[in-house]
Design a protein around this motif. Sequence first.
Motif, PDB file in Angstrom:
ATOM      1  N   ARG A  51       0.848  -1.185   0.000  1.00 36.55           N
ATOM      2  CA  ARG A  51       0.000   0.000   0.000  1.00 36.55           C
ATOM      3  C   ARG A  51       0.885   1.237   0.000  1.00 36.55           C
ATOM      4  NH1 ARG A  51      -5.255  -1.138   1.587  1.00 36.55           N
ATOM      5  NH2 ARG A  51      -5.557   0.911   2.471  1.00 36.55           N
ATOM      6  N   THR A  52       0.405   2.272  -0.649  1.00 37.76           N
ATOM      7  CA  THR A  52       1.104   3.548  -0.669  1.00 37.76           C
ATOM      8  C   THR A  52       0.114   4.620  -0.253  1.00 37.76           C
ATOM      9  OG1 THR A  52       2.180   2.680  -2.662  1.00 37.76           O
ATOM     10  CG2 THR A  52       2.690   4.919  -2.065  1.00 37.76           C
ATOM     11  N   ALA A  53       0.452   5.360   0.764  1.00 36.36           N
ATOM     12  CA  ALA A  53      -0.415   6.430   1.273  1.00 36.36           C
ATOM     13  C   ALA A  53      -1.822   5.907   1.560  1.00 36.36           C
ATOM     14  CB  ALA A  53      -0.457   7.598   0.278  1.00 36.36           C
ATOM     15  N   GLY A  54      -1.910   4.687   2.123  1.00 36.59           N
ATOM     16  CA  GLY A  54      -3.201   4.136   2.513  1.00 36.59           C
ATOM     17  C   GLY A  54      -4.009   3.540   1.376  1.00 36.59           C
ATOM     18  N   HIS A  55      -3.475   3.535   0.177  1.00 39.95           N
ATOM     19  CA  HIS A  55      -4.173   2.988  -0.981  1.00 39.95           C
ATOM     20  C   HIS A  55      -3.353   1.843  -1.572  1.00 39.95           C
ATOM     21  CE1 HIS A  55      -5.747   7.079  -0.549  1.00 39.95           C
ATOM     22  NE2 HIS A  55      -6.855   6.608  -1.100  1.00 39.95           N
ATOM     23  N   TYR A  56      -4.051   1.002  -2.362  1.00 42.58           N
ATOM     24  CA  TYR A  56      -3.359  -0.091  -3.036  1.00 42.58           C
ATOM     25  C   TYR A  56      -2.232   0.483  -3.876  1.00 42.58           C
ATOM     26  CZ  TYR A  56      -2.337  -3.616  -6.519  1.00 42.58           C
ATOM     27  OH  TYR A  56      -1.689  -4.479  -7.341  1.00 42.58           O
ATOM     28  N   GLY A  57      -1.042  -0.117  -3.755  1.00 39.39           N
ATOM     29  CA  GLY A  57       0.104   0.342  -4.530  1.00 39.39           C
ATOM     30  C   GLY A  57       0.460  -0.645  -5.627  1.00 39.39           C
ATOM     31  N   TYR A  58       0.903  -1.839  -5.234  1.00 34.71           N
ATOM     32  CA  TYR A  58       1.318  -2.835  -6.218  1.00 34.71           C
ATOM     33  C   TYR A  58       1.404  -4.192  -5.548  1.00 34.71           C
ATOM     34  CZ  TYR A  58       5.783  -1.608  -4.058  1.00 34.71           C
ATOM     35  OH  TYR A  58       6.773  -1.344  -3.155  1.00 34.71           O
ATOM     36  N   THR A  59       1.510  -5.237  -6.369  1.00 33.52           N
ATOM     37  CA  THR A  59       1.572  -6.619  -5.902  1.00 33.52           C
ATOM     38  C   THR A  59       2.845  -7.261  -6.435  1.00 33.52           C
ATOM     39  OG1 THR A  59      -0.835  -6.768  -5.891  1.00 33.52           O
ATOM     40  CG2 THR A  59       0.375  -8.842  -5.939  1.00 33.52           C
ATOM     41  N   LEU A  60       3.540  -7.982  -5.565  1.00 26.21           N
ATOM     42  CA  LEU A  60       4.760  -8.686  -5.959  1.00 26.21           C
ATOM     43  C   LEU A  60       4.666 -10.152  -5.557  1.00 26.21           C
ATOM     44  CD1 LEU A  60       7.587  -6.195  -4.907  1.00 26.21           C
ATOM     45  CD2 LEU A  60       6.678  -6.614  -7.187  1.00 26.21           C
ATOM     46  N   PRO A  61       5.302 -11.028  -6.340  1.00 28.23           N
ATOM     47  CA  PRO A  61       5.292 -12.451  -5.994  1.00 28.23           C
ATOM     48  C   PRO A  61       6.175 -12.746  -4.782  1.00 28.23           C
ATOM     49  CG  PRO A  61       6.731 -12.076  -7.866  1.00 28.23           C
ATOM     50  CD  PRO A  61       6.072 -10.767  -7.569  1.00 28.23           C
ATOM     51  N   VAL A  62       5.844 -13.836  -4.098  1.00 30.22           N
ATOM     52  CA  VAL A  62       6.646 -14.344  -2.981  1.00 30.22           C
ATOM     53  C   VAL A  62       6.676 -15.861  -3.123  1.00 30.22           C
ATOM     54  CG1 VAL A  62       6.795 -14.604  -0.472  1.00 30.22           C
ATOM     55  CG2 VAL A  62       5.924 -12.487  -1.432  1.00 30.22           C
ATOM     56  N   PHE A  63       7.842 -16.453  -2.881  1.00 35.29           N
ATOM     57  CA  PHE A  63       7.974 -17.912  -2.883  1.00 35.29           C
ATOM     58  C   PHE A  63       8.382 -18.342  -1.488  1.00 35.29           C
ATOM     59  CE2 PHE A  63       8.518 -16.521  -7.212  1.00 35.29           C
ATOM     60  CZ  PHE A  63       7.719 -17.412  -7.906  1.00 35.29           C
ATOM     61  N   LEU A  64       7.698 -19.362  -0.957  1.00 36.02           N
ATOM     62  CA  LEU A  64       7.890 -19.791   0.425  1.00 36.02           C
ATOM     63  C   LEU A  64       8.698 -21.073   0.491  1.00 36.02           C
ATOM     64  CD1 LEU A  64       4.179 -19.254   1.440  1.00 36.02           C
ATOM     65  CD2 LEU A  64       6.062 -17.623   1.657  1.00 36.02           C
ATOM     66  N   ASN A  65       9.555 -21.150   1.517  1.00 37.33           N
ATOM     67  CA  ASN A  65      10.345 -22.361   1.756  1.00 37.33           C
ATOM     68  C   ASN A  65      10.683 -22.415   3.239  1.00 37.33           C
ATOM     69  OD1 ASN A  65      11.943 -24.712   1.169  1.00 37.33           O
ATOM     70  ND2 ASN A  65      13.749 -23.430   1.353  1.00 37.33           N
ATOM     71  N   GLY A  66       9.791 -23.014   4.026  1.00 41.54           N
ATOM     72  CA  GLY A  66      10.050 -23.089   5.467  1.00 41.54           C
ATOM     73  C   GLY A  66      10.268 -21.705   6.042  1.00 41.54           C
ATOM     74  N   PRO A  67      11.383 -21.484   6.721  1.00 42.92           N
ATOM     75  CA  PRO A  67      11.621 -20.173   7.330  1.00 42.92           C
ATOM     76  C   PRO A  67      12.039 -19.112   6.307  1.00 42.92           C
ATOM     77  CG  PRO A  67      13.518 -21.582   7.680  1.00 42.92           C
ATOM     78  CD  PRO A  67      12.456 -22.435   7.017  1.00 42.92           C
ATOM     79  N   HIS A  68      12.303 -19.524   5.084  1.00 46.91           N
ATOM     80  CA  HIS A  68      12.774 -18.590   4.067  1.00 46.91           C
ATOM     81  C   HIS A  68      11.631 -18.087   3.189  1.00 46.91           C
ATOM     82  CE1 HIS A  68      16.299 -21.277   4.819  1.00 46.91           C
ATOM     83  NE2 HIS A  68      16.836 -20.095   5.030  1.00 46.91           N
ATOM     84  N   LYS A  69      11.739 -16.831   2.787  1.00 45.11           N
ATOM     85  CA  LYS A  69      10.835 -16.254   1.799  1.00 45.11           C
ATOM     86  C   LYS A  69      11.692 -15.622   0.715  1.00 45.11           C
ATOM     87  CE  LYS A  69       7.040 -15.115   4.860  1.00 45.11           C
ATOM     88  NZ  LYS A  69       6.305 -14.051   5.529  1.00 45.11           N
ATOM     89  N   VAL A  70      11.384 -15.967  -0.518  1.00 45.97           N
ATOM     90  CA  VAL A  70      12.038 -15.319  -1.649  1.00 45.97           C
ATOM     91  C   VAL A  70      11.094 -14.199  -2.067  1.00 45.97           C
ATOM     92  CG1 VAL A  70      12.892 -15.616  -4.001  1.00 45.97           C
ATOM     93  CG2 VAL A  70      13.124 -17.482  -2.343  1.00 45.97           C
ATOM     94  N   TRP A  71      11.552 -12.970  -1.975  1.00 56.13           N
ATOM     95  CA  TRP A  71      10.674 -11.835  -2.248  1.00 56.13           C
ATOM     96  C   TRP A  71      11.464 -10.745  -2.980  1.00 56.13           C
ATOM     97  CZ3 TRP A  71      11.612  -7.095   0.292  1.00 56.13           C
ATOM     98  CH2 TRP A  71      12.572  -7.142   1.288  1.00 56.13           C
ATOM     99  N   GLY A  72      10.811  -9.634  -3.240  1.00 52.68           N
ATOM    100  CA  GLY A  72      11.466  -8.500  -3.878  1.00 52.68           C
ATOM    101  C   GLY A  72      11.925  -8.820  -5.290  1.00 52.68           C
ATOM    102  N   LEU A  73      13.034  -8.225  -5.678  1.00 52.40           N
ATOM    103  CA  LEU A  73      13.555  -8.398  -7.031  1.00 52.40           C
ATOM    104  C   LEU A  73      13.890  -9.859  -7.323  1.00 52.40           C
ATOM    105  CD1 LEU A  73      14.373  -7.142  -9.689  1.00 52.40           C
ATOM    106  CD2 LEU A  73      16.610  -6.627  -8.696  1.00 52.40           C
ATOM    107  N   THR A  74      14.370 -10.587  -6.319  1.00 51.82           N
ATOM    108  CA  THR A  74      14.690 -12.006  -6.522  1.00 51.82           C
ATOM    109  C   THR A  74      13.431 -12.790  -6.897  1.00 51.82           C
ATOM    110  OG1 THR A  74      16.489 -11.815  -4.933  1.00 51.82           O
ATOM    111  CG2 THR A  74      15.755 -14.044  -5.476  1.00 51.82           C
TER     112      THR A  74
END
Length: 90
Positions: A51-74
């Motif tokens: 969210r940006t300034a209280g409004h929807y901003g953008y959506t990014l993918p996330v990949f889960l692996n136990g305690p790890h999360k692959v997020w952001g540019l990766t």
Amino acid sequence: QQGQMVAPVVANLGPLEDLTLTPNPDEVEEVFTLPLAHLLREENQGYTHFRTAGHYGYTLPVFLNGPHKVWGLTAIITELTLELLAPDCY
């Protein structure tokens, strides 16, 4: 930062046990691997909504692996790679 260019490289480096990785400790806390089959399972895929300034901003993918999360540019690069490597599965 804006104006930077990233050139991801996908390569086969051979057996993982034969590799010696020396990541910069100021930039990399931990190195881990994920099999392609793991990344393609829906239960390991998700999205984060920002969210940006209280409004929807953008959506990014996330990949889960136990305690790890692959997020952001990766995660963005991973998603684009999956679209190329497994277009019928992702």
